[in-house]
Structures are given as C-alpha cells and as structure tokens.
Design a protein around this motif. Structure first.
Motif, mmCIF file in Angstrom:
data_model
loop_
_atom_site.group_PDB
_atom_site.id
_atom_site.type_symbol
_atom_site.label_atom_id
_atom_site.label_comp_id
_atom_site.label_asym_id
_atom_site.label_seq_id
_atom_site.Cartn_x
_atom_site.Cartn_y
_atom_site.Cartn_z
ATOM 1 N N ARG A 290 0.837 -1.190 0.000
ATOM 2 C CA ARG A 290 0.000 0.000 0.000
ATOM 3 C C ARG A 290 0.874 1.243 0.000
ATOM 4 N NH1 ARG A 290 -5.227 -1.236 0.480
ATOM 5 N NH2 ARG A 290 -5.767 0.947 0.868
ATOM 6 N N LEU A 291 0.467 2.209 -0.818
ATOM 7 C CA LEU A 291 1.200 3.464 -0.996
ATOM 8 C C LEU A 291 0.302 4.611 -0.601
ATOM 9 C CD1 LEU A 291 3.701 4.992 -2.265
ATOM 10 C CD2 LEU A 291 2.394 4.961 -4.420
ATOM 11 N N GLY A 292 0.835 5.569 0.147
ATOM 12 C CA GLY A 292 0.025 6.731 0.511
ATOM 13 C C GLY A 292 0.616 7.482 1.674
ATOM 14 N N ALA A 293 -0.243 8.263 2.347
ATOM 15 C CA ALA A 293 0.221 9.071 3.477
ATOM 16 C C ALA A 293 -0.951 9.383 4.399
ATOM 17 C CB ALA A 293 0.844 10.382 2.983
ATOM 18 N N GLY A 294 -0.672 9.505 5.683
ATOM 19 C CA GLY A 294 -1.673 9.925 6.654
ATOM 20 C C GLY A 294 -2.859 8.998 6.770
ATOM 21 N N GLY A 295 -2.653 7.719 6.532
ATOM 22 C CA GLY A 295 -3.759 6.766 6.619
ATOM 23 C C GLY A 295 -4.532 6.612 5.332
ATOM 24 N N ALA A 296 -4.300 7.484 4.357
ATOM 25 C CA ALA A 296 -4.970 7.386 3.060
ATOM 26 C C ALA A 296 -4.043 6.643 2.102
ATOM 27 C CB ALA A 296 -5.305 8.771 2.519
ATOM 28 N N THR A 297 -4.175 5.335 2.057
ATOM 29 C CA THR A 297 -3.300 4.527 1.215
ATOM 30 C C THR A 297 -4.101 3.719 0.215
ATOM 31 O OG1 THR A 297 -3.315 2.638 2.749
ATOM 32 C CG2 THR A 297 -1.606 4.320 3.085
ATOM 33 N N GLU A 298 -3.461 3.352 -0.871
ATOM 34 C CA GLU A 298 -4.086 2.558 -1.918
ATOM 35 C C GLU A 298 -3.149 1.425 -2.317
ATOM 36 O OE1 GLU A 298 -4.926 5.103 -5.174
ATOM 37 O OE2 GLU A 298 -6.583 6.164 -4.158
ATOM 38 N N PRO A 299 -3.710 0.312 -2.793
ATOM 39 C CA PRO A 299 -2.846 -0.769 -3.273
ATOM 40 C C PRO A 299 -1.951 -0.283 -4.405
ATOM 41 C CG PRO A 299 -5.106 -1.533 -3.042
ATOM 42 C CD PRO A 299 -5.151 -0.039 -2.884
ATOM 43 N N TYR A 300 -0.711 -0.741 -4.377
ATOM 44 C CA TYR A 300 0.250 -0.375 -5.431
ATOM 45 C C TYR A 300 0.788 -1.668 -6.038
ATOM 46 C CZ TYR A 300 3.964 2.037 -7.905
ATOM 47 O OH TYR A 300 4.782 2.547 -8.897
ATOM 48 N N PRO A 301 0.655 -1.841 -7.363
ATOM 49 C CA PRO A 301 1.048 -3.108 -7.991
ATOM 50 C C PRO A 301 2.511 -3.466 -7.732
ATOM 51 C CG PRO A 301 -0.249 -1.784 -9.515
ATOM 52 C CD PRO A 301 0.052 -0.899 -8.334
ATOM 53 N N THR A 302 2.728 -4.721 -7.396
ATOM 54 C CA THR A 302 4.078 -5.233 -7.188
ATOM 55 C C THR A 302 4.674 -5.635 -8.528
ATOM 56 O OG1 THR A 302 3.480 -6.078 -5.004
ATOM 57 C CG2 THR A 302 5.453 -7.008 -6.023
#
Length: 353
Positions: A290-302
C-alpha cells in the motif's frame, strides 16, 4: 536474449546439491538460454540420485578437483559457507569464472582477497544476491528512485520466521569459521538490499541473540544502519517471531510504502516451477503493498519478480558483453557491515565505519 545457433552453450559446474544448489541454482541455470548444467559435485548417494532425476544431462562427481578436466566456463559454489573461499579460489586458479552463493566469504578480508584474485586472473566473479530481483524489492527500488515517496528518512526490512525448534545442520553451528547464524544467512540479503538502495553505511548498531534452547548460533537479530546520505535502515531477521512484521516499510517526506508477505519465487522453485512458466514472479493483487500518506493509502502493484535475470546477466558477462550482475566488492561491503554488527553487539556500542 536468445543465443545464436553458432554459439555453443557455456558449461557450468555446480558445487553442492543441498537447498541452495537443488532449489535455486540448478533450476535457474537450466532455465537460462546459453547455459548448460554440465556437472554437479556431491558426495551424497541420495543427492547423486536426485541430480540424475532432476538433470539427467549432468554428470555427478564426488570432489571439486574432478571438475577441472571438464572444460567448464563457470563454477557455481553452493556448498556451506566455510567452503566458499577455498572452492572459489581453486576455480579461479584453474582459469574458470565463479558465482558464489551469498555470503561471498566469512570475513571481509577473505572476500577482498577473492575479488583481487579474480581481477588478477581476468576472470568474472559474482555473488548470488537473488533477493535484488524479488518483486517487492524491485517495487521499493522503483518508488525510491522515482521520488514518489519524497526524501526517504527510514527504511525497514524484515525476514522473520516462526521456527522455535532447531532443525540441525551447519547453519546452526556457533563456530565463527562456519559462517552460520541468521546474520550471515538472512542478513546477507537484508544488508545488501539496504546498501543497494541507499549507499554506504557509516554507522552500525546491532543486537544479536540466540533465543532457542540449545542454539549456538544467532537466531534473533536487529541491525540499524546510518547511510552516508542520511537514511536510516532498520533490519530485522528472526527464527522466533511468533507474529510477523511487514516485509518492507519505507517512510518518506511525501508518503509511505508498506508490504507484507514474501516474494513467491522461492516457493515456486520449491514446487518445481521455473521462470518458463507464464505467470512467473507475478504477485496476486490481493497481496500488493500500500502506498500513501496519513492513513490514506491505496494498493500499489508489485513488479514481477525476476530471478532469471541474474543468470542471464552471468551468461552475458561470461561472453564479455556486460559486467557481472552483482559485483564482488558489493559483497565485501555487506561483509564489512556484518562484521561491524557483530562487534557492535559484543561491545554494546555503535560502530563507525
């Protein structure tokens, strides 16, 4: 890259057919265009039988000295750590290029001497740091180098397992000459990855423990590095982690990346699969980090894992078309950090490099 039909296959001798030799090296060598697994050194009757079943085109020999008349282009050293330097030295002195499974040596001085010998003989020498081609590590590398995370302040990396009972074998021996314990085993990967991402370490702090009853070798280790560029790497390796932490946690000025689990290529090799499989190295979407900041993250493809690129690079290096994929002095730098970590743990202080 496909080999020309006029180019003969490069002949490879493999020393050792334990876990490293049978699961990692032999299948990857056999799957690489332009390489031929010619011979395997093992004194075990059971392993000789396994070689004949797995790789019927390869001959088995009982000693390393029996390799030299076979006109080999490469020797791969996948035997216990204490044998790495003498075996690699013998190969270089016989005029044969060498791949050594990590760690290159038990001491940085021995690793440096081996690198110098390879240079003197004009022969390729490389270290099998396959975890540089883990899909999750390739993804971290992409995020760090693209600037998506901003300025990275802290890099966390873990190889943790739950193995509370000793399994036996040389890796659990406490004699320093054996190069056993997790700091040499898993630490060789974790330190190499940290140095590859963020450059030289200037300070090393470590906690090195033997937790399991009857254990002579370290099985629970923490290493903290300060890199020359200011990044701090925190590295954990454990056989007694009843709850596993994230594989990677990277914290930057613009965001974070966190991923659990472990790259699936080792498990696939253990199952008998190879890089020829269509879905090789692919991570399922539900296992993305998961990629993001401040608790707002989204899946990021491996990114797909790619162990096959190591031996493809070795084939290119043997033909004089590229440098080796892992330079031996990268391994010497890793050994320097490992030695500093042992000193730090023994002396209860931070070691400056």
């Amino acid at each position: 890259m496909a080999e020309s039909t006029s180019s003969p296959a490069l002949r490879v001798g493999l020393v050792g057919y334990g876990l490293a030799g049978s699961v990692f090296h032999a299948p990857l060598i056999s799957a690489t265009p332009g390489l031929e697994l010619t011979a395997v050194v093992t004194g075990s009757p059971e392993r000789k039988t396994q070689v004949r079943q797995d790789h019927p085109g390869a001959v088995t020999v009982a000693t390393v000295d029996e390799l030299w008349p076979l006109d080999l282009d490469l020797v791969v050293v996948a035997s216990p750590n204490r044998t790495h330097v003498p075996t690699a030295t013998a190969a270089l002195e016989a005029g044969v290029g060498v791949v050594v499974d990590k760690p290159l040596a038990v001491t940085a001085a021995d690793g440096e001497a081996l690198a110098a010998l390879a240079e003197q003989r004009g022969l390729p020498l490389s270290v099998f740091q396959n975890r540089r081609w883990d899909g999750d590590f390739l993804t971290v590398s992409e995020l760090v180098r693209s600037g998506r995370l901003g300025s990275v302040g802290r890099f966390e990396s873990r190889f943790e397992r739950w193995r509370p009972q000793l399994k036996g074998g040389w890796r659990e021996l406490g004699d320093p000459a054996e190069g056993g314990g997790l700091l040499y085993d898993l630490g060789s990967h974790l330190v190499d990855q940290a140095l590859t991402l963020f450059g030289p370490a200037v300070e090393v702090y470590a906690e090195v423990d033997s937790r399991r009853a009857g254990s002579d070798a370290d099985d629970d280790v923490f290493v903290a590095l300060l890199h020359s560029g200011g990044v701090r790497s925190h590295l954990w390796m454990s056989a007694v982690a009843a709850d596993l932490g994230p594989r990677f946690r990277v914290l930057g000025s613009e965001g974070s990346y966190v991923v659990d689990g472990l790259d699936g290529q080792e498990a696939a090799l253990r199952e008998g699969r190879t890089p020829a499989d269509a879905d090789w190295g692919v991570t399922p979407a539900e296992e993305y980090g998961r990629l993001g900041a401040g608790g707002a993250t989204e899946p990021y493809p491996t990114r797909p894992g790619a162990y096959q690129q190591y031996y493809a690079g070795i084939a290119e290096a043997l033909r004089g078309r590229a440098p080796v994929p892992v330079e031996p002095r990268d391994a010497v730098a890793t050994l320097t950090v490992i030695e500093a970590a042992r000193r730090s743990a023994t002396e209860h202080r931070t070691v400056t490099l």
